[in-house]
Design a protein around this motif. Structure first.
Motif, PDB file in Angstrom:
ATOM      1  N   ILE A  44       0.830  -1.202   0.000  1.00  0.00           N
ATOM      2  CA  ILE A  44       0.000   0.000   0.000  1.00  0.00           C
ATOM      3  C   ILE A  44       0.865   1.253   0.000  1.00  0.00           C
ATOM      4  O   ILE A  44       0.517   2.264  -0.629  1.00  0.00           O
ATOM      5  N   ALA A  45       2.038   1.182   0.656  1.00  0.00           N
ATOM      6  CA  ALA A  45       2.932   2.339   0.618  1.00  0.00           C
ATOM      7  C   ALA A  45       3.420   2.607  -0.796  1.00  0.00           C
ATOM      8  O   ALA A  45       3.541   3.769  -1.207  1.00  0.00           O
ATOM      9  N   ALA A  46       3.670   1.538  -1.552  1.00  0.00           N
ATOM     10  CA  ALA A  46       4.115   1.740  -2.931  1.00  0.00           C
ATOM     11  C   ALA A  46       3.021   2.406  -3.753  1.00  0.00           C
ATOM     12  O   ALA A  46       3.273   3.381  -4.482  1.00  0.00           O
ATOM     13  N   ALA A  47       1.775   1.910  -3.614  1.00  0.00           N
ATOM     14  CA  ALA A  47       0.672   2.519  -4.361  1.00  0.00           C
ATOM     15  C   ALA A  47       0.480   3.967  -3.953  1.00  0.00           C
ATOM     16  O   ALA A  47       0.309   4.856  -4.804  1.00  0.00           O
ATOM     17  N   GLU A  48       0.563   4.211  -2.650  1.00  0.00           N
ATOM     18  CA  GLU A  48       0.378   5.574  -2.150  1.00  0.00           C
ATOM     19  C   GLU A  48       1.465   6.506  -2.690  1.00  0.00           C
ATOM     20  O   GLU A  48       1.172   7.644  -3.086  1.00  0.00           O
ATOM     21  N   ALA A  49       2.703   6.019  -2.735  1.00  0.00           N
ATOM     22  CA  ALA A  49       3.784   6.882  -3.219  1.00  0.00           C
ATOM     23  C   ALA A  49       3.575   7.240  -4.681  1.00  0.00           C
ATOM     24  O   ALA A  49       3.761   8.404  -5.075  1.00  0.00           O
ATOM     25  N   ALA A  50       3.145   6.261  -5.495  1.00  0.00           N
ATOM     26  CA  ALA A  50       2.942   6.553  -6.914  1.00  0.00           C
ATOM     27  C   ALA A  50       1.849   7.595  -7.106  1.00  0.00           C
ATOM     28  O   ALA A  50       2.035   8.601  -7.814  1.00  0.00           O
ATOM     29  N   VAL A  51       0.697   7.390  -6.441  1.00  0.00           N
ATOM     30  CA  VAL A  51      -0.410   8.336  -6.612  1.00  0.00           C
ATOM     31  C   VAL A  51      -0.038   9.703  -6.044  1.00  0.00           C
ATOM     32  O   VAL A  51      -0.315  10.751  -6.654  1.00  0.00           O
ATOM     33  N   ALA A  52       0.645   9.707  -4.888  1.00  0.00           N
ATOM     34  CA  ALA A  52       0.989  10.989  -4.274  1.00  0.00           C
ATOM     35  C   ALA A  52       1.962  11.771  -5.141  1.00  0.00           C
ATOM     36  O   ALA A  52       1.838  12.985  -5.281  1.00  0.00           O
ATOM     37  N   LEU A  53       2.921  11.077  -5.751  1.00  0.00           N
ATOM     38  CA  LEU A  53       3.858  11.800  -6.614  1.00  0.00           C
ATOM     39  C   LEU A  53       3.141  12.369  -7.834  1.00  0.00           C
ATOM     40  O   LEU A  53       3.450  13.479  -8.278  1.00  0.00           O
ATOM     41  N   ALA A  54       2.165  11.632  -8.367  1.00  0.00           N
ATOM     42  CA  ALA A  54       1.405  12.172  -9.501  1.00  0.00           C
ATOM     43  C   ALA A  54       0.642  13.420  -9.074  1.00  0.00           C
ATOM     44  O   ALA A  54       0.613  14.426  -9.803  1.00  0.00           O
ATOM     45  N   ILE A  55       0.051  13.384  -7.860  1.00  0.00           N
ATOM     46  CA  ILE A  55      -0.665  14.571  -7.373  1.00  0.00           C
ATOM     47  C   ILE A  55       0.294  15.738  -7.194  1.00  0.00           C
ATOM     48  O   ILE A  55      -0.013  16.885  -7.539  1.00  0.00           O
ATOM     49  N   VAL A  56       1.500  15.430  -6.672  1.00  0.00           N
ATOM     50  CA  VAL A  56       2.478  16.498  -6.454  1.00  0.00           C
ATOM     51  C   VAL A  56       2.877  17.134  -7.790  1.00  0.00           C
ATOM     52  O   VAL A  56       2.988  18.364  -7.898  1.00  0.00           O
ATOM     53  N   LEU A  57       3.036  16.313  -8.819  1.00  0.00           N
ATOM     54  CA  LEU A  57       3.392  16.871 -10.127  1.00  0.00           C
ATOM     55  C   LEU A  57       2.270  17.764 -10.656  1.00  0.00           C
ATOM     56  O   LEU A  57       2.525  18.843 -11.204  1.00  0.00           O
ATOM     57  N   ASN A  58       1.021  17.336 -10.454  1.00  0.00           N
ATOM     58  CA  ASN A  58      -0.085  18.173 -10.893  1.00  0.00           C
ATOM     59  C   ASN A  58      -0.114  19.487 -10.128  1.00  0.00           C
ATOM     60  O   ASN A  58      -0.346  20.550 -10.712  1.00  0.00           O
ATOM     61  N   ILE A  59       0.123  19.419  -8.818  1.00  0.00           N
ATOM     62  CA  ILE A  59       0.132  20.646  -8.010  1.00  0.00           C
ATOM     63  C   ILE A  59       1.236  21.572  -8.484  1.00  0.00           C
ATOM     64  O   ILE A  59       1.045  22.781  -8.609  1.00  0.00           O
ATOM     65  N   TYR A  60       2.391  20.995  -8.779  1.00  0.00           N
ATOM     66  CA  TYR A  60       3.498  21.839  -9.230  1.00  0.00           C
ATOM     67  C   TYR A  60       3.178  22.483 -10.571  1.00  0.00           C
ATOM     68  O   TYR A  60       3.487  23.649 -10.802  1.00  0.00           O
ATOM     69  N   ASN A  61       2.517  21.732 -11.450  1.00  0.00           N
ATOM     70  CA  ASN A  61       2.176  22.323 -12.743  1.00  0.00           C
ATOM     71  C   ASN A  61       1.151  23.426 -12.596  1.00  0.00           C
ATOM     72  O   ASN A  61       1.165  24.394 -13.350  1.00  0.00           O
ATOM     73  N   ARG A  62       0.254  23.297 -11.614  1.00  0.00           N
ATOM     74  CA  ARG A  62      -0.799  24.296 -11.498  1.00  0.00           C
ATOM     75  C   ARG A  62      -0.327  25.525 -10.717  1.00  0.00           C
ATOM     76  O   ARG A  62      -0.587  26.653 -11.116  1.00  0.00           O
ATOM     77  N   PHE A  63       0.368  25.303  -9.617  1.00  0.00           N
ATOM     78  CA  PHE A  63       0.716  26.419  -8.741  1.00  0.00           C
ATOM     79  C   PHE A  63       2.152  26.887  -8.911  1.00  0.00           C
ATOM     80  O   PHE A  63       2.513  27.957  -8.439  1.00  0.00           O
ATOM     81  N   GLY A  64       3.003  26.077  -9.521  1.00  0.00           N
ATOM     82  CA  GLY A  64       4.387  26.477  -9.664  1.00  0.00           C
ATOM     83  C   GLY A  64       5.197  26.390  -8.397  1.00  0.00           C
ATOM     84  O   GLY A  64       6.301  26.921  -8.319  1.00  0.00           O
ATOM     85  N   THR A  65       4.669  25.724  -7.389  1.00  0.00           N
ATOM     86  CA  THR A  65       5.421  25.588  -6.149  1.00  0.00           C
ATOM     87  C   THR A  65       4.995  24.295  -5.467  1.00  0.00           C
ATOM     88  O   THR A  65       3.938  23.744  -5.760  1.00  0.00           O
ATOM     89  N   VAL A  66       5.836  23.796  -4.564  1.00  0.00           N
ATOM     90  CA  VAL A  66       5.434  22.638  -3.765  1.00  0.00           C
ATOM     91  C   VAL A  66       5.438  22.999  -2.288  1.00  0.00           C
ATOM     92  O   VAL A  66       5.503  22.132  -1.433  1.00  0.00           O
ATOM     93  N   ASP A  67       5.379  24.303  -1.999  1.00  0.00           N
ATOM     94  CA  ASP A  67       5.317  24.742  -0.609  1.00  0.00           C
ATOM     95  C   ASP A  67       3.872  24.653  -0.138  1.00  0.00           C
ATOM     96  O   ASP A  67       2.973  25.210  -0.753  1.00  0.00           O
ATOM     97  N   ILE A  68       3.655  23.937   0.966  1.00  0.00           N
ATOM     98  CA  ILE A  68       2.280  23.661   1.377  1.00  0.00           C
ATOM     99  C   ILE A  68       1.525  24.941   1.713  1.00  0.00           C
ATOM    100  O   ILE A  68       0.354  25.084   1.399  1.00  0.00           O
ATOM    101  N   GLU A  69       2.214  25.883   2.354  1.00  0.00           N
ATOM    102  CA  GLU A  69       1.491  27.057   2.827  1.00  0.00           C
ATOM    103  C   GLU A  69       1.073  27.980   1.694  1.00  0.00           C
ATOM    104  O   GLU A  69       0.211  28.832   1.876  1.00  0.00           O
ATOM    105  N   GLN A  70       1.700  27.845   0.541  1.00  0.00           N
ATOM    106  CA  GLN A  70       1.289  28.697  -0.575  1.00  0.00           C
ATOM    107  C   GLN A  70       0.176  28.055  -1.393  1.00  0.00           C
ATOM    108  O   GLN A  70      -0.380  28.694  -2.276  1.00  0.00           O
ATOM    109  N   ILE A  71      -0.114  26.809  -1.139  1.00  0.00           N
ATOM    110  CA  ILE A  71      -1.190  26.146  -1.867  1.00  0.00           C
ATOM    111  C   ILE A  71      -2.429  26.260  -1.001  1.00  0.00           C
ATOM    112  O   ILE A  71      -2.775  25.361  -0.255  1.00  0.00           O
ATOM    113  N   SER A  72      -3.094  27.405  -1.087  1.00  0.00           N
ATOM    114  CA  SER A  72      -4.197  27.649  -0.152  1.00  0.00           C
ATOM    115  C   SER A  72      -5.417  28.134  -0.902  1.00  0.00           C
ATOM    116  O   SER A  72      -6.174  28.917  -0.381  1.00  0.00           O
TER     117      SER A  72
END
Lengths: 109, 186
Positions: free
Chosen positions: A77-105
């Motif tokens: 389950i950790a492997a599945a979670e890591a794959a999905v989470a990294l895909a979400i992180v890439l989408n967040i980076y493409n949309r917001f241009g940052t991976v800082d949690i406090e700026q994604i608000s």
């Protein structure tokens, strides 16, 4: 060299203490770091500490091979979670241009 | 003090030390490599607990898979050079106190509880038993885990491949269902 007995023979409690320290460090990473990927690494640390508990109980406690099985499923389950989470992180980076949690608000306002 | 005790202390120092380096390192690449040492040390710890198959799976999946995935994530979400990747740390003092309280409570509970333990016997080869369990008692979770992995892979590929190219500002008006727009799928 004479050591006290609780120090000379690692038992169940020793492994549990290592796992508790690991859990605390993972929690600290999740709370303090503001990079999403650091938070993910903290979650991996927490999952690993749980795994260490399962394997330790299956060696010393009444949980026989089932502990190993649960540890294996946690790894899956950790492997599945890591794959999905990294895909979400890439989408967040493409949309917001940052991976800082406090700026994604965007949802908070 | 026999060999397994020495191995236990060496492995735990390796695990906790590199986990601390992971949490407190400023550079995220250093954190990722410290995480590698933590995971490898945990695999050694599993081997010490006679869980050979779990140790090998830990090495294969975590060190070989998840860590590489995390490094790719770091690589794809940073601009410029790796040497300058610094991440912020907030609320260090209060959260350290909070986490220390939780850790002390956990250790207190773990060490004061009377766990029902078995008399220790020599470890045996676990592969046969694991295989039998996997095909009898754990048949349903085994299949469900396979389906879960398939779903996760498909979902990750869909999410990652329908993203816009990087460094573009978000467009002003989004279509209602961007995933169904064939132009968005690159």
């Amino acid at each position: 060299m004479v050591l006290p007995e609780w120090l000379a023979e690692p038992g169940l409690n020793h492994f549990l203490v290592v796992s508790a320290v690991l859990f605390s460090l993972g929690l600290l990473a999740v709370i303090t770091r503001r990079n999403i990927i650091m938070v993910l690494m903290g979650i991996e640390l927490i999952l690993n500490s749980a795994n260490l508990n399962f394997v330790a109980f299956s060696r010393y406690g009444l949980l026989s091979l089932e502990g190993h099985m649960i540890a294996l499923f946690v790894i899956i389950i950790a492997a599945a979670e890591a794959a999905v989470a990294l895909a979400i992180v890439l989408n967040i980076y493409n949309r917001f241009g940052t991976v800082d949690i406090e700026q994604i608000s965007e949802l908070k306002e | 003090m026999d060999l397994s005790a020495v191995a236990f202390y060496v492995f735990s120092i390796l695990i906790i030390g590199s986990a601390a380096v992971m949490v407190f390192a400023k550079n995220i690449i250093h954190s990722a490599f410290a995480l590698m040492f933590t995971l490898a040390g945990l695999a050694l710890m599993y081997a010490l607990l006679f869980a050979g198959f779990v140790a090998v799976t830990q090495l294969l999946v975590y060190v070989g898979g998840i860590l590489v995935l995390i490094l790719f994530g770091v690589m794809l979400t940073t601009r410029g050079y790796f040497e300058k990747v610094k991440t912020r740390t907030v609320n260090l003092l209060p959260s350290t106190i909070f986490v220390a309280i939780i850790g002390v409570l956990l250790i207190a509970v773990f060490t004061t509880t009377e766990w029902s333990t078995m008399p220790l016997e020599d470890g045996e080869v676990t592969m046969t038993g694991l295989g039998e369990l996997l095909l009898t008692d754990f048949m349903l979770p085994f299949q469900v885990a396979g389906v879960l992995l398939l779903l996760a892979i498909i979902g990750a590929v869909l999410m990652a491949s329908s993203a816009r190219p990087p460094h573009q500002p978000p467009q002003a008006e989004q279509p209602d269902h961007p995933d169904e727009d064939p132009k968005n799928i690159s």
